[in-house]
Design a protein around this motif. Structure first.
Motif, PDB file in Angstrom:
ATOM      1  N   GLU A  58       0.815  -1.210   0.000  1.00  0.00           N
ATOM      2  CA  GLU A  58       0.000   0.000   0.000  1.00  0.00           C
ATOM      3  C   GLU A  58       0.851   1.263   0.000  1.00  0.00           C
ATOM      4  O   GLU A  58       1.967   1.281   0.511  1.00  0.00           O
ATOM      5  CB  GLU A  58      -0.948   0.022   1.211  1.00  0.00           C
ATOM      6  CG  GLU A  58      -0.260   0.125   2.549  1.00  0.00           C
ATOM      7  CD  GLU A  58      -1.240   0.322   3.698  1.00  0.00           C
ATOM      8  OE1 GLU A  58      -2.466   0.367   3.457  1.00  0.00           O
ATOM      9  OE2 GLU A  58      -0.779   0.441   4.850  1.00  0.00           O
ATOM     10  N   PHE A  59       0.285   2.287  -0.567  1.00  0.00           N
ATOM     11  CA  PHE A  59       0.944   3.585  -0.657  1.00  0.00           C
ATOM     12  C   PHE A  59       1.039   4.228   0.725  1.00  0.00           C
ATOM     13  O   PHE A  59       0.101   4.167   1.525  1.00  0.00           O
ATOM     14  CB  PHE A  59       0.142   4.480  -1.597  1.00  0.00           C
ATOM     15  CG  PHE A  59       0.552   5.921  -1.576  1.00  0.00           C
ATOM     16  CD1 PHE A  59      -0.230   6.878  -0.959  1.00  0.00           C
ATOM     17  CD2 PHE A  59       1.735   6.326  -2.188  1.00  0.00           C
ATOM     18  CE1 PHE A  59       0.140   8.215  -0.943  1.00  0.00           C
ATOM     19  CE2 PHE A  59       2.115   7.655  -2.172  1.00  0.00           C
ATOM     20  CZ  PHE A  59       1.324   8.603  -1.558  1.00  0.00           C
ATOM     21  N   VAL A  60       2.173   4.863   0.993  1.00  0.00           N
ATOM     22  CA  VAL A  60       2.365   5.595   2.237  1.00  0.00           C
ATOM     23  C   VAL A  60       2.542   7.091   1.963  1.00  0.00           C
ATOM     24  O   VAL A  60       1.802   7.921   2.489  1.00  0.00           O
ATOM     25  CB  VAL A  60       3.585   5.058   3.009  1.00  0.00           C
ATOM     26  CG1 VAL A  60       3.837   5.898   4.257  1.00  0.00           C
ATOM     27  CG2 VAL A  60       3.397   3.588   3.362  1.00  0.00           C
ATOM     28  N   TYR A  78       0.269  11.978   0.741  1.00  0.00           N
ATOM     29  CA  TYR A  78       0.211  11.061   1.872  1.00  0.00           C
ATOM     30  C   TYR A  78      -1.052  10.211   1.830  1.00  0.00           C
ATOM     31  O   TYR A  78      -2.115  10.670   1.404  1.00  0.00           O
ATOM     32  CB  TYR A  78       0.216  11.829   3.194  1.00  0.00           C
ATOM     33  CG  TYR A  78       1.496  12.562   3.465  1.00  0.00           C
ATOM     34  CD1 TYR A  78       1.641  13.914   3.144  1.00  0.00           C
ATOM     35  CD2 TYR A  78       2.577  11.904   4.052  1.00  0.00           C
ATOM     36  CE1 TYR A  78       2.825  14.583   3.399  1.00  0.00           C
ATOM     37  CE2 TYR A  78       3.762  12.572   4.315  1.00  0.00           C
ATOM     38  CZ  TYR A  78       3.873  13.903   3.983  1.00  0.00           C
ATOM     39  OH  TYR A  78       5.052  14.571   4.231  1.00  0.00           O
ATOM     40  N   ALA A  79      -0.917   8.996   2.322  1.00  0.00           N
ATOM     41  CA  ALA A  79      -2.096   8.179   2.565  1.00  0.00           C
ATOM     42  C   ALA A  79      -2.827   8.750   3.772  1.00  0.00           C
ATOM     43  O   ALA A  79      -2.197   9.298   4.683  1.00  0.00           O
ATOM     44  CB  ALA A  79      -1.683   6.734   2.838  1.00  0.00           C
ATOM     45  N   ASP A  80      -4.132   8.626   3.784  1.00  0.00           N
ATOM     46  CA  ASP A  80      -4.914   9.164   4.895  1.00  0.00           C
ATOM     47  C   ASP A  80      -4.490   8.556   6.226  1.00  0.00           C
ATOM     48  O   ASP A  80      -4.539   9.214   7.266  1.00  0.00           O
ATOM     49  CB  ASP A  80      -6.405   8.896   4.660  1.00  0.00           C
ATOM     50  CG  ASP A  80      -6.976   9.752   3.545  1.00  0.00           C
ATOM     51  OD1 ASP A  80      -8.039   9.399   3.022  1.00  0.00           O
ATOM     52  OD2 ASP A  80      -6.348  10.774   3.180  1.00  0.00           O
ATOM     53  N   SER A  81      -4.065   7.310   6.187  1.00  0.00           N
ATOM     54  CA  SER A  81      -3.726   6.603   7.423  1.00  0.00           C
ATOM     55  C   SER A  81      -2.470   7.150   8.104  1.00  0.00           C
ATOM     56  O   SER A  81      -2.256   6.892   9.291  1.00  0.00           O
ATOM     57  CB  SER A  81      -3.544   5.110   7.137  1.00  0.00           C
ATOM     58  OG  SER A  81      -2.523   4.908   6.176  1.00  0.00           O
ATOM     59  N   LYS A 108      -1.321  10.567   7.381  1.00  0.00           N
ATOM     60  CA  LYS A 108      -1.311  12.029   7.306  1.00  0.00           C
ATOM     61  C   LYS A 108      -1.294  12.621   8.704  1.00  0.00           C
ATOM     62  O   LYS A 108      -2.060  12.216   9.582  1.00  0.00           O
ATOM     63  CB  LYS A 108      -2.534  12.493   6.525  1.00  0.00           C
ATOM     64  CG  LYS A 108      -2.434  13.879   5.965  1.00  0.00           C
ATOM     65  CD  LYS A 108      -3.619  14.189   5.066  1.00  0.00           C
ATOM     66  CE  LYS A 108      -3.646  13.327   3.827  1.00  0.00           C
ATOM     67  NZ  LYS A 108      -4.768  13.670   2.919  1.00  0.00           N
ATOM     68  N   ARG A 132       0.411   7.648  -6.301  1.00  0.00           N
ATOM     69  CA  ARG A 132      -0.144   6.788  -5.250  1.00  0.00           C
ATOM     70  C   ARG A 132      -0.235   5.320  -5.649  1.00  0.00           C
ATOM     71  O   ARG A 132      -0.594   4.477  -4.841  1.00  0.00           O
ATOM     72  CB  ARG A 132      -1.531   7.289  -4.864  1.00  0.00           C
ATOM     73  CG  ARG A 132      -1.527   8.692  -4.276  1.00  0.00           C
ATOM     74  CD  ARG A 132      -2.930   9.207  -4.037  1.00  0.00           C
ATOM     75  NE  ARG A 132      -2.906  10.557  -3.519  1.00  0.00           N
ATOM     76  CZ  ARG A 132      -2.872  10.855  -2.216  1.00  0.00           C
ATOM     77  NH1 ARG A 132      -2.895   9.889  -1.329  1.00  0.00           N
ATOM     78  NH2 ARG A 132      -2.847  12.110  -1.815  1.00  0.00           N
TER      79      ARG A 132
END
Length: 125
Positions: free
Chosen positions: A46-48, A60-63, A65, A107
């Motif tokens: 997954e994208f970071v 940024y990934a929401d997780s 941010k 992303r």
């Protein structure tokens, strides 16, 4: 060809911080963007975060941010990922990647052309 080497992984307690580095060599001047991805056991990569090489614009990934910060030092051909307020769910192998093709989605893992070998980050609760 671009070679990427990550460093800085390890074991950290929840709430702690860690900084990952990704040193690039080879045709680094041909890169449009660099990114960080992660893959936890049994899950897809997954994208970071990502950063444009020329403009410095970040993604940024929401997780992550607000907790993670991506940066780069073009003079040193090195990209960083500062990770703060780490959570057990951040545990994964972290990979840096470089994109040499323009106009691609930063992303998406499929947009990147070169990958490092990965560095493991383990966050204990």
């Amino acid at each position: 060809q671009v070679q990427l080497v990550e460093s800085g992984g390890g074991l950290v307690q929840a709430g702690g911080s860690q900084r990952l580095s990704c040193e690039a060599s080879g045709r680094t001047g041909s890169t449009y963007a660099m990114g960080w991805f992660r893959q936890a056991p049994g899950k897809e990569r997954e994208f970071v975060a990502a950063i444009s090489r020329s403009t410095g614009i970040t993604y940024y990934a929401d997780s992550v941010k607000g907790r993670f910060t991506i940066s780069r030092d073009n003079a040193k051909n090195t990209m960083y990922l500062q990770m703060n307020s780490l959570k057990p769910e951040d545990t994964a192998d972290y990979y840096c990647a470089a994109r040499i093709v323009p106009n691609k989605d930063n992303r998406k893992a499929s947009s990147y052309d070169y990958w490092g070998q990965g560095t493991q980050v383990s966050v204990s609760s």
